[in-house]
Design a protein around this motif. Structure first.
Motif, PDB file in Angstrom:
ATOM      1  N   PHE A  52       4.043 -28.381   2.481  1.00 47.52           N
ATOM      2  CA  PHE A  52       5.328 -28.498   1.788  1.00 47.52           C
ATOM      3  C   PHE A  52       6.509 -28.290   2.733  1.00 47.52           C
ATOM      4  O   PHE A  52       7.469 -29.068   2.725  1.00 47.52           O
ATOM      5  CB  PHE A  52       5.376 -27.492   0.638  1.00 47.52           C
ATOM      6  N   TYR A  53       6.447 -27.263   3.547  1.00 52.20           N
ATOM      7  CA  TYR A  53       7.576 -26.964   4.428  1.00 52.20           C
ATOM      8  C   TYR A  53       7.682 -27.938   5.604  1.00 52.20           C
ATOM      9  O   TYR A  53       8.700 -27.942   6.306  1.00 52.20           O
ATOM     10  CB  TYR A  53       7.475 -25.531   4.943  1.00 52.20           C
ATOM     11  N   SER A  54       6.655 -28.741   5.831  1.00 54.28           N
ATOM     12  CA  SER A  54       6.720 -29.750   6.892  1.00 54.28           C
ATOM     13  C   SER A  54       7.166 -31.107   6.368  1.00 54.28           C
ATOM     14  O   SER A  54       7.333 -32.040   7.155  1.00 54.28           O
ATOM     15  CB  SER A  54       5.345 -29.902   7.563  1.00 54.28           C
ATOM     16  N   LEU A  55       7.361 -31.224   5.057  1.00 55.33           N
ATOM     17  CA  LEU A  55       7.749 -32.510   4.476  1.00 55.33           C
ATOM     18  C   LEU A  55       9.050 -33.073   5.052  1.00 55.33           C
ATOM     19  O   LEU A  55       9.107 -34.277   5.368  1.00 55.33           O
ATOM     20  CB  LEU A  55       7.860 -32.390   2.952  1.00 55.33           C
ATOM     21  N   PRO A  56      10.104 -32.279   5.210  1.00 56.53           N
ATOM     22  CA  PRO A  56      11.355 -32.880   5.723  1.00 56.53           C
ATOM     23  C   PRO A  56      11.208 -33.518   7.094  1.00 56.53           C
ATOM     24  O   PRO A  56      11.622 -34.668   7.296  1.00 56.53           O
ATOM     25  CB  PRO A  56      12.321 -31.686   5.745  1.00 56.53           C
ATOM     26  N   VAL A  57      10.623 -32.787   8.041  1.00 52.45           N
ATOM     27  CA  VAL A  57      10.532 -33.327   9.403  1.00 52.45           C
ATOM     28  C   VAL A  57       9.579 -34.510   9.462  1.00 52.45           C
ATOM     29  O   VAL A  57       9.854 -35.517  10.133  1.00 52.45           O
ATOM     30  CB  VAL A  57      10.121 -32.217  10.391  1.00 52.45           C
ATOM     31  N   VAL A  58       8.461 -34.441   8.741  1.00 51.31           N
ATOM     32  CA  VAL A  58       7.511 -35.551   8.738  1.00 51.31           C
ATOM     33  C   VAL A  58       8.111 -36.761   8.018  1.00 51.31           C
ATOM     34  O   VAL A  58       7.966 -37.906   8.471  1.00 51.31           O
ATOM     35  CB  VAL A  58       6.181 -35.125   8.093  1.00 51.31           C
ATOM     36  N   LEU A 154      -2.800 -31.811   5.914  1.00 50.84           N
ATOM     37  CA  LEU A 154      -2.264 -32.899   6.750  1.00 50.84           C
ATOM     38  C   LEU A 154      -2.535 -34.286   6.161  1.00 50.84           C
ATOM     39  O   LEU A 154      -1.642 -35.148   6.208  1.00 50.84           O
ATOM     40  CB  LEU A 154      -2.798 -32.795   8.173  1.00 50.84           C
ATOM     41  N   PRO A 155      -3.720 -34.577   5.600  1.00 55.18           N
ATOM     42  CA  PRO A 155      -3.875 -35.884   4.939  1.00 55.18           C
ATOM     43  C   PRO A 155      -2.881 -36.099   3.801  1.00 55.18           C
ATOM     44  O   PRO A 155      -2.406 -37.229   3.601  1.00 55.18           O
ATOM     45  CB  PRO A 155      -5.324 -35.845   4.425  1.00 55.18           C
ATOM     46  N   LEU A 156      -2.560 -35.038   3.053  1.00 51.20           N
ATOM     47  CA  LEU A 156      -1.557 -35.186   1.997  1.00 51.20           C
ATOM     48  C   LEU A 156      -0.188 -35.508   2.592  1.00 51.20           C
ATOM     49  O   LEU A 156       0.561 -36.327   2.038  1.00 51.20           O
ATOM     50  CB  LEU A 156      -1.485 -33.897   1.174  1.00 51.20           C
ATOM     51  N   LEU A 157       0.124 -34.870   3.706  1.00 52.43           N
ATOM     52  CA  LEU A 157       1.379 -35.187   4.394  1.00 52.43           C
ATOM     53  C   LEU A 157       1.399 -36.634   4.878  1.00 52.43           C
ATOM     54  O   LEU A 157       2.433 -37.314   4.814  1.00 52.43           O
ATOM     55  CB  LEU A 157       1.574 -34.250   5.587  1.00 52.43           C
ATOM     56  N   VAL A 158       0.256 -37.100   5.376  1.00 53.58           N
ATOM     57  CA  VAL A 158       0.186 -38.462   5.913  1.00 53.58           C
ATOM     58  C   VAL A 158       0.360 -39.495   4.803  1.00 53.58           C
ATOM     59  O   VAL A 158       0.931 -40.564   5.038  1.00 53.58           O
ATOM     60  CB  VAL A 158      -1.134 -38.659   6.676  1.00 53.58           C
TER      61      VAL A 158
END
Length: 258
Positions: A52-58, A154-158
């Motif tokens: 969740f907290y990596s969503l903006p940068v990704v 990470l797969p969810l982020l991808v």
């Protein structure tokens, strides 16, 4: 001759020793992650931290990458009157390659450093030794939740990165390059196969495991106070980034052979 070969042999043996220690640590972490008891609250907290907290940068990285990819593809394909291939190139490049790799590198810089710093601080302040004294397995309490969370998050982020990357290409192609929106979307959906998405998600799971492993390993084995924690943080990011690129080729080769 011996004086020349000694440094080479010393470096080779040192590399083998480091590889062995990392393999043993990774094996212990996997065993701890698969065997009960589990710590679902810790896993959920790490998933929020990683995902969740990596969503903006990704998300920002993905959408601007899709925009740039569309522009650069148009520059090259227009020389051969092949502009109609831009939707195909954008969706394939994002889903199979750029989405997983860029998301992995961004998360490695953010989460790998944080993991190494947190666990390294616990090591130098003897908090990990205190866990062992209280009959709590540090591998199961500190390492296993992070490995599981990294592999899942990470797969969810991808998935989000893929959507935003394709959206970036769509925005540039329709607003700047003159593509018809419905034609662009039809070409994208017709060219995208399930295997393209699955291969990217498989890469993301491996990259997430690598990021968590490097952060935990270097933090867990840090020594020497604040300077040692700083060195561990740097090494965690560098080694995770290098391994992501190396395993990207290995996995691409594996999927390419199918």
């Amino acid at each position: 001759m011996v004086a020349v070969l000694q440094p080479i042999g010393r470096a080779f043996l040192g590399g083998l020793e480091s590889t062995g220690r990392l393999s043993i640590f990774a094996g212990g972490g996997v065993v701890a992650a698969l065997r009960p008891p589990y710590y679902p609250r810790l896993i959920l907290r790490q998933m929020i931290e990683i995902g969740f907290y990596s969503l903006p940068v990704v998300g920002l990285t993905a959408i601007f990458t899709g925009m740039v990819l569309a522009l650069q593809s148009f520059t090259g394909f227009s020389r051969f009157s092949a502009e109609s291939a831009i939707p195909n190139v954008v969706v394939l490049s994002i889903c199979r390659e750029l989405g997983p790799v860029l998301a992995g590198l961004m998360v490695a810089g953010r989460i790998g450093a944080a993991m190494a710093a947190e666990i390294g601080t616990m090591r130098v302040t003897e908090q990990i030794d205190a866990l062992s004294t209280l009959s709590t397995n540090p591998m199961k309490y500190l390492v296993a939740p992070r490995l599981l969370a990294g592999t899942i998050a990470l797969p969810l982020l991808v998935i989000v990165a893929d959507i935003l990357g394709v959206l970036g290409g769509f925005i540039v192609s329709t607003l700047k390059l003159g593509f018809n929106p419905s034609v662009y979307l039809t070409a994208t959906m017709n060219f995208l196969y399930v295997q393209d998405v699955v291969s990217g998600l498989a890469k993301a799971a491996v990259f997430g495991f690598i990021i968590a492993l490097m952060g935990c390993y270097h933090g867990y084995n840090s020594r020497g106070g604040a300077q040692g924690v700083g060195s561990a943080t740097t090494m965690a990011v560098v080694t995770a980034s290098i391994l992501i690129l190396a395993f990207d080729y290995v996995l691409t080769e594996a999927f390419f052979a199918q």
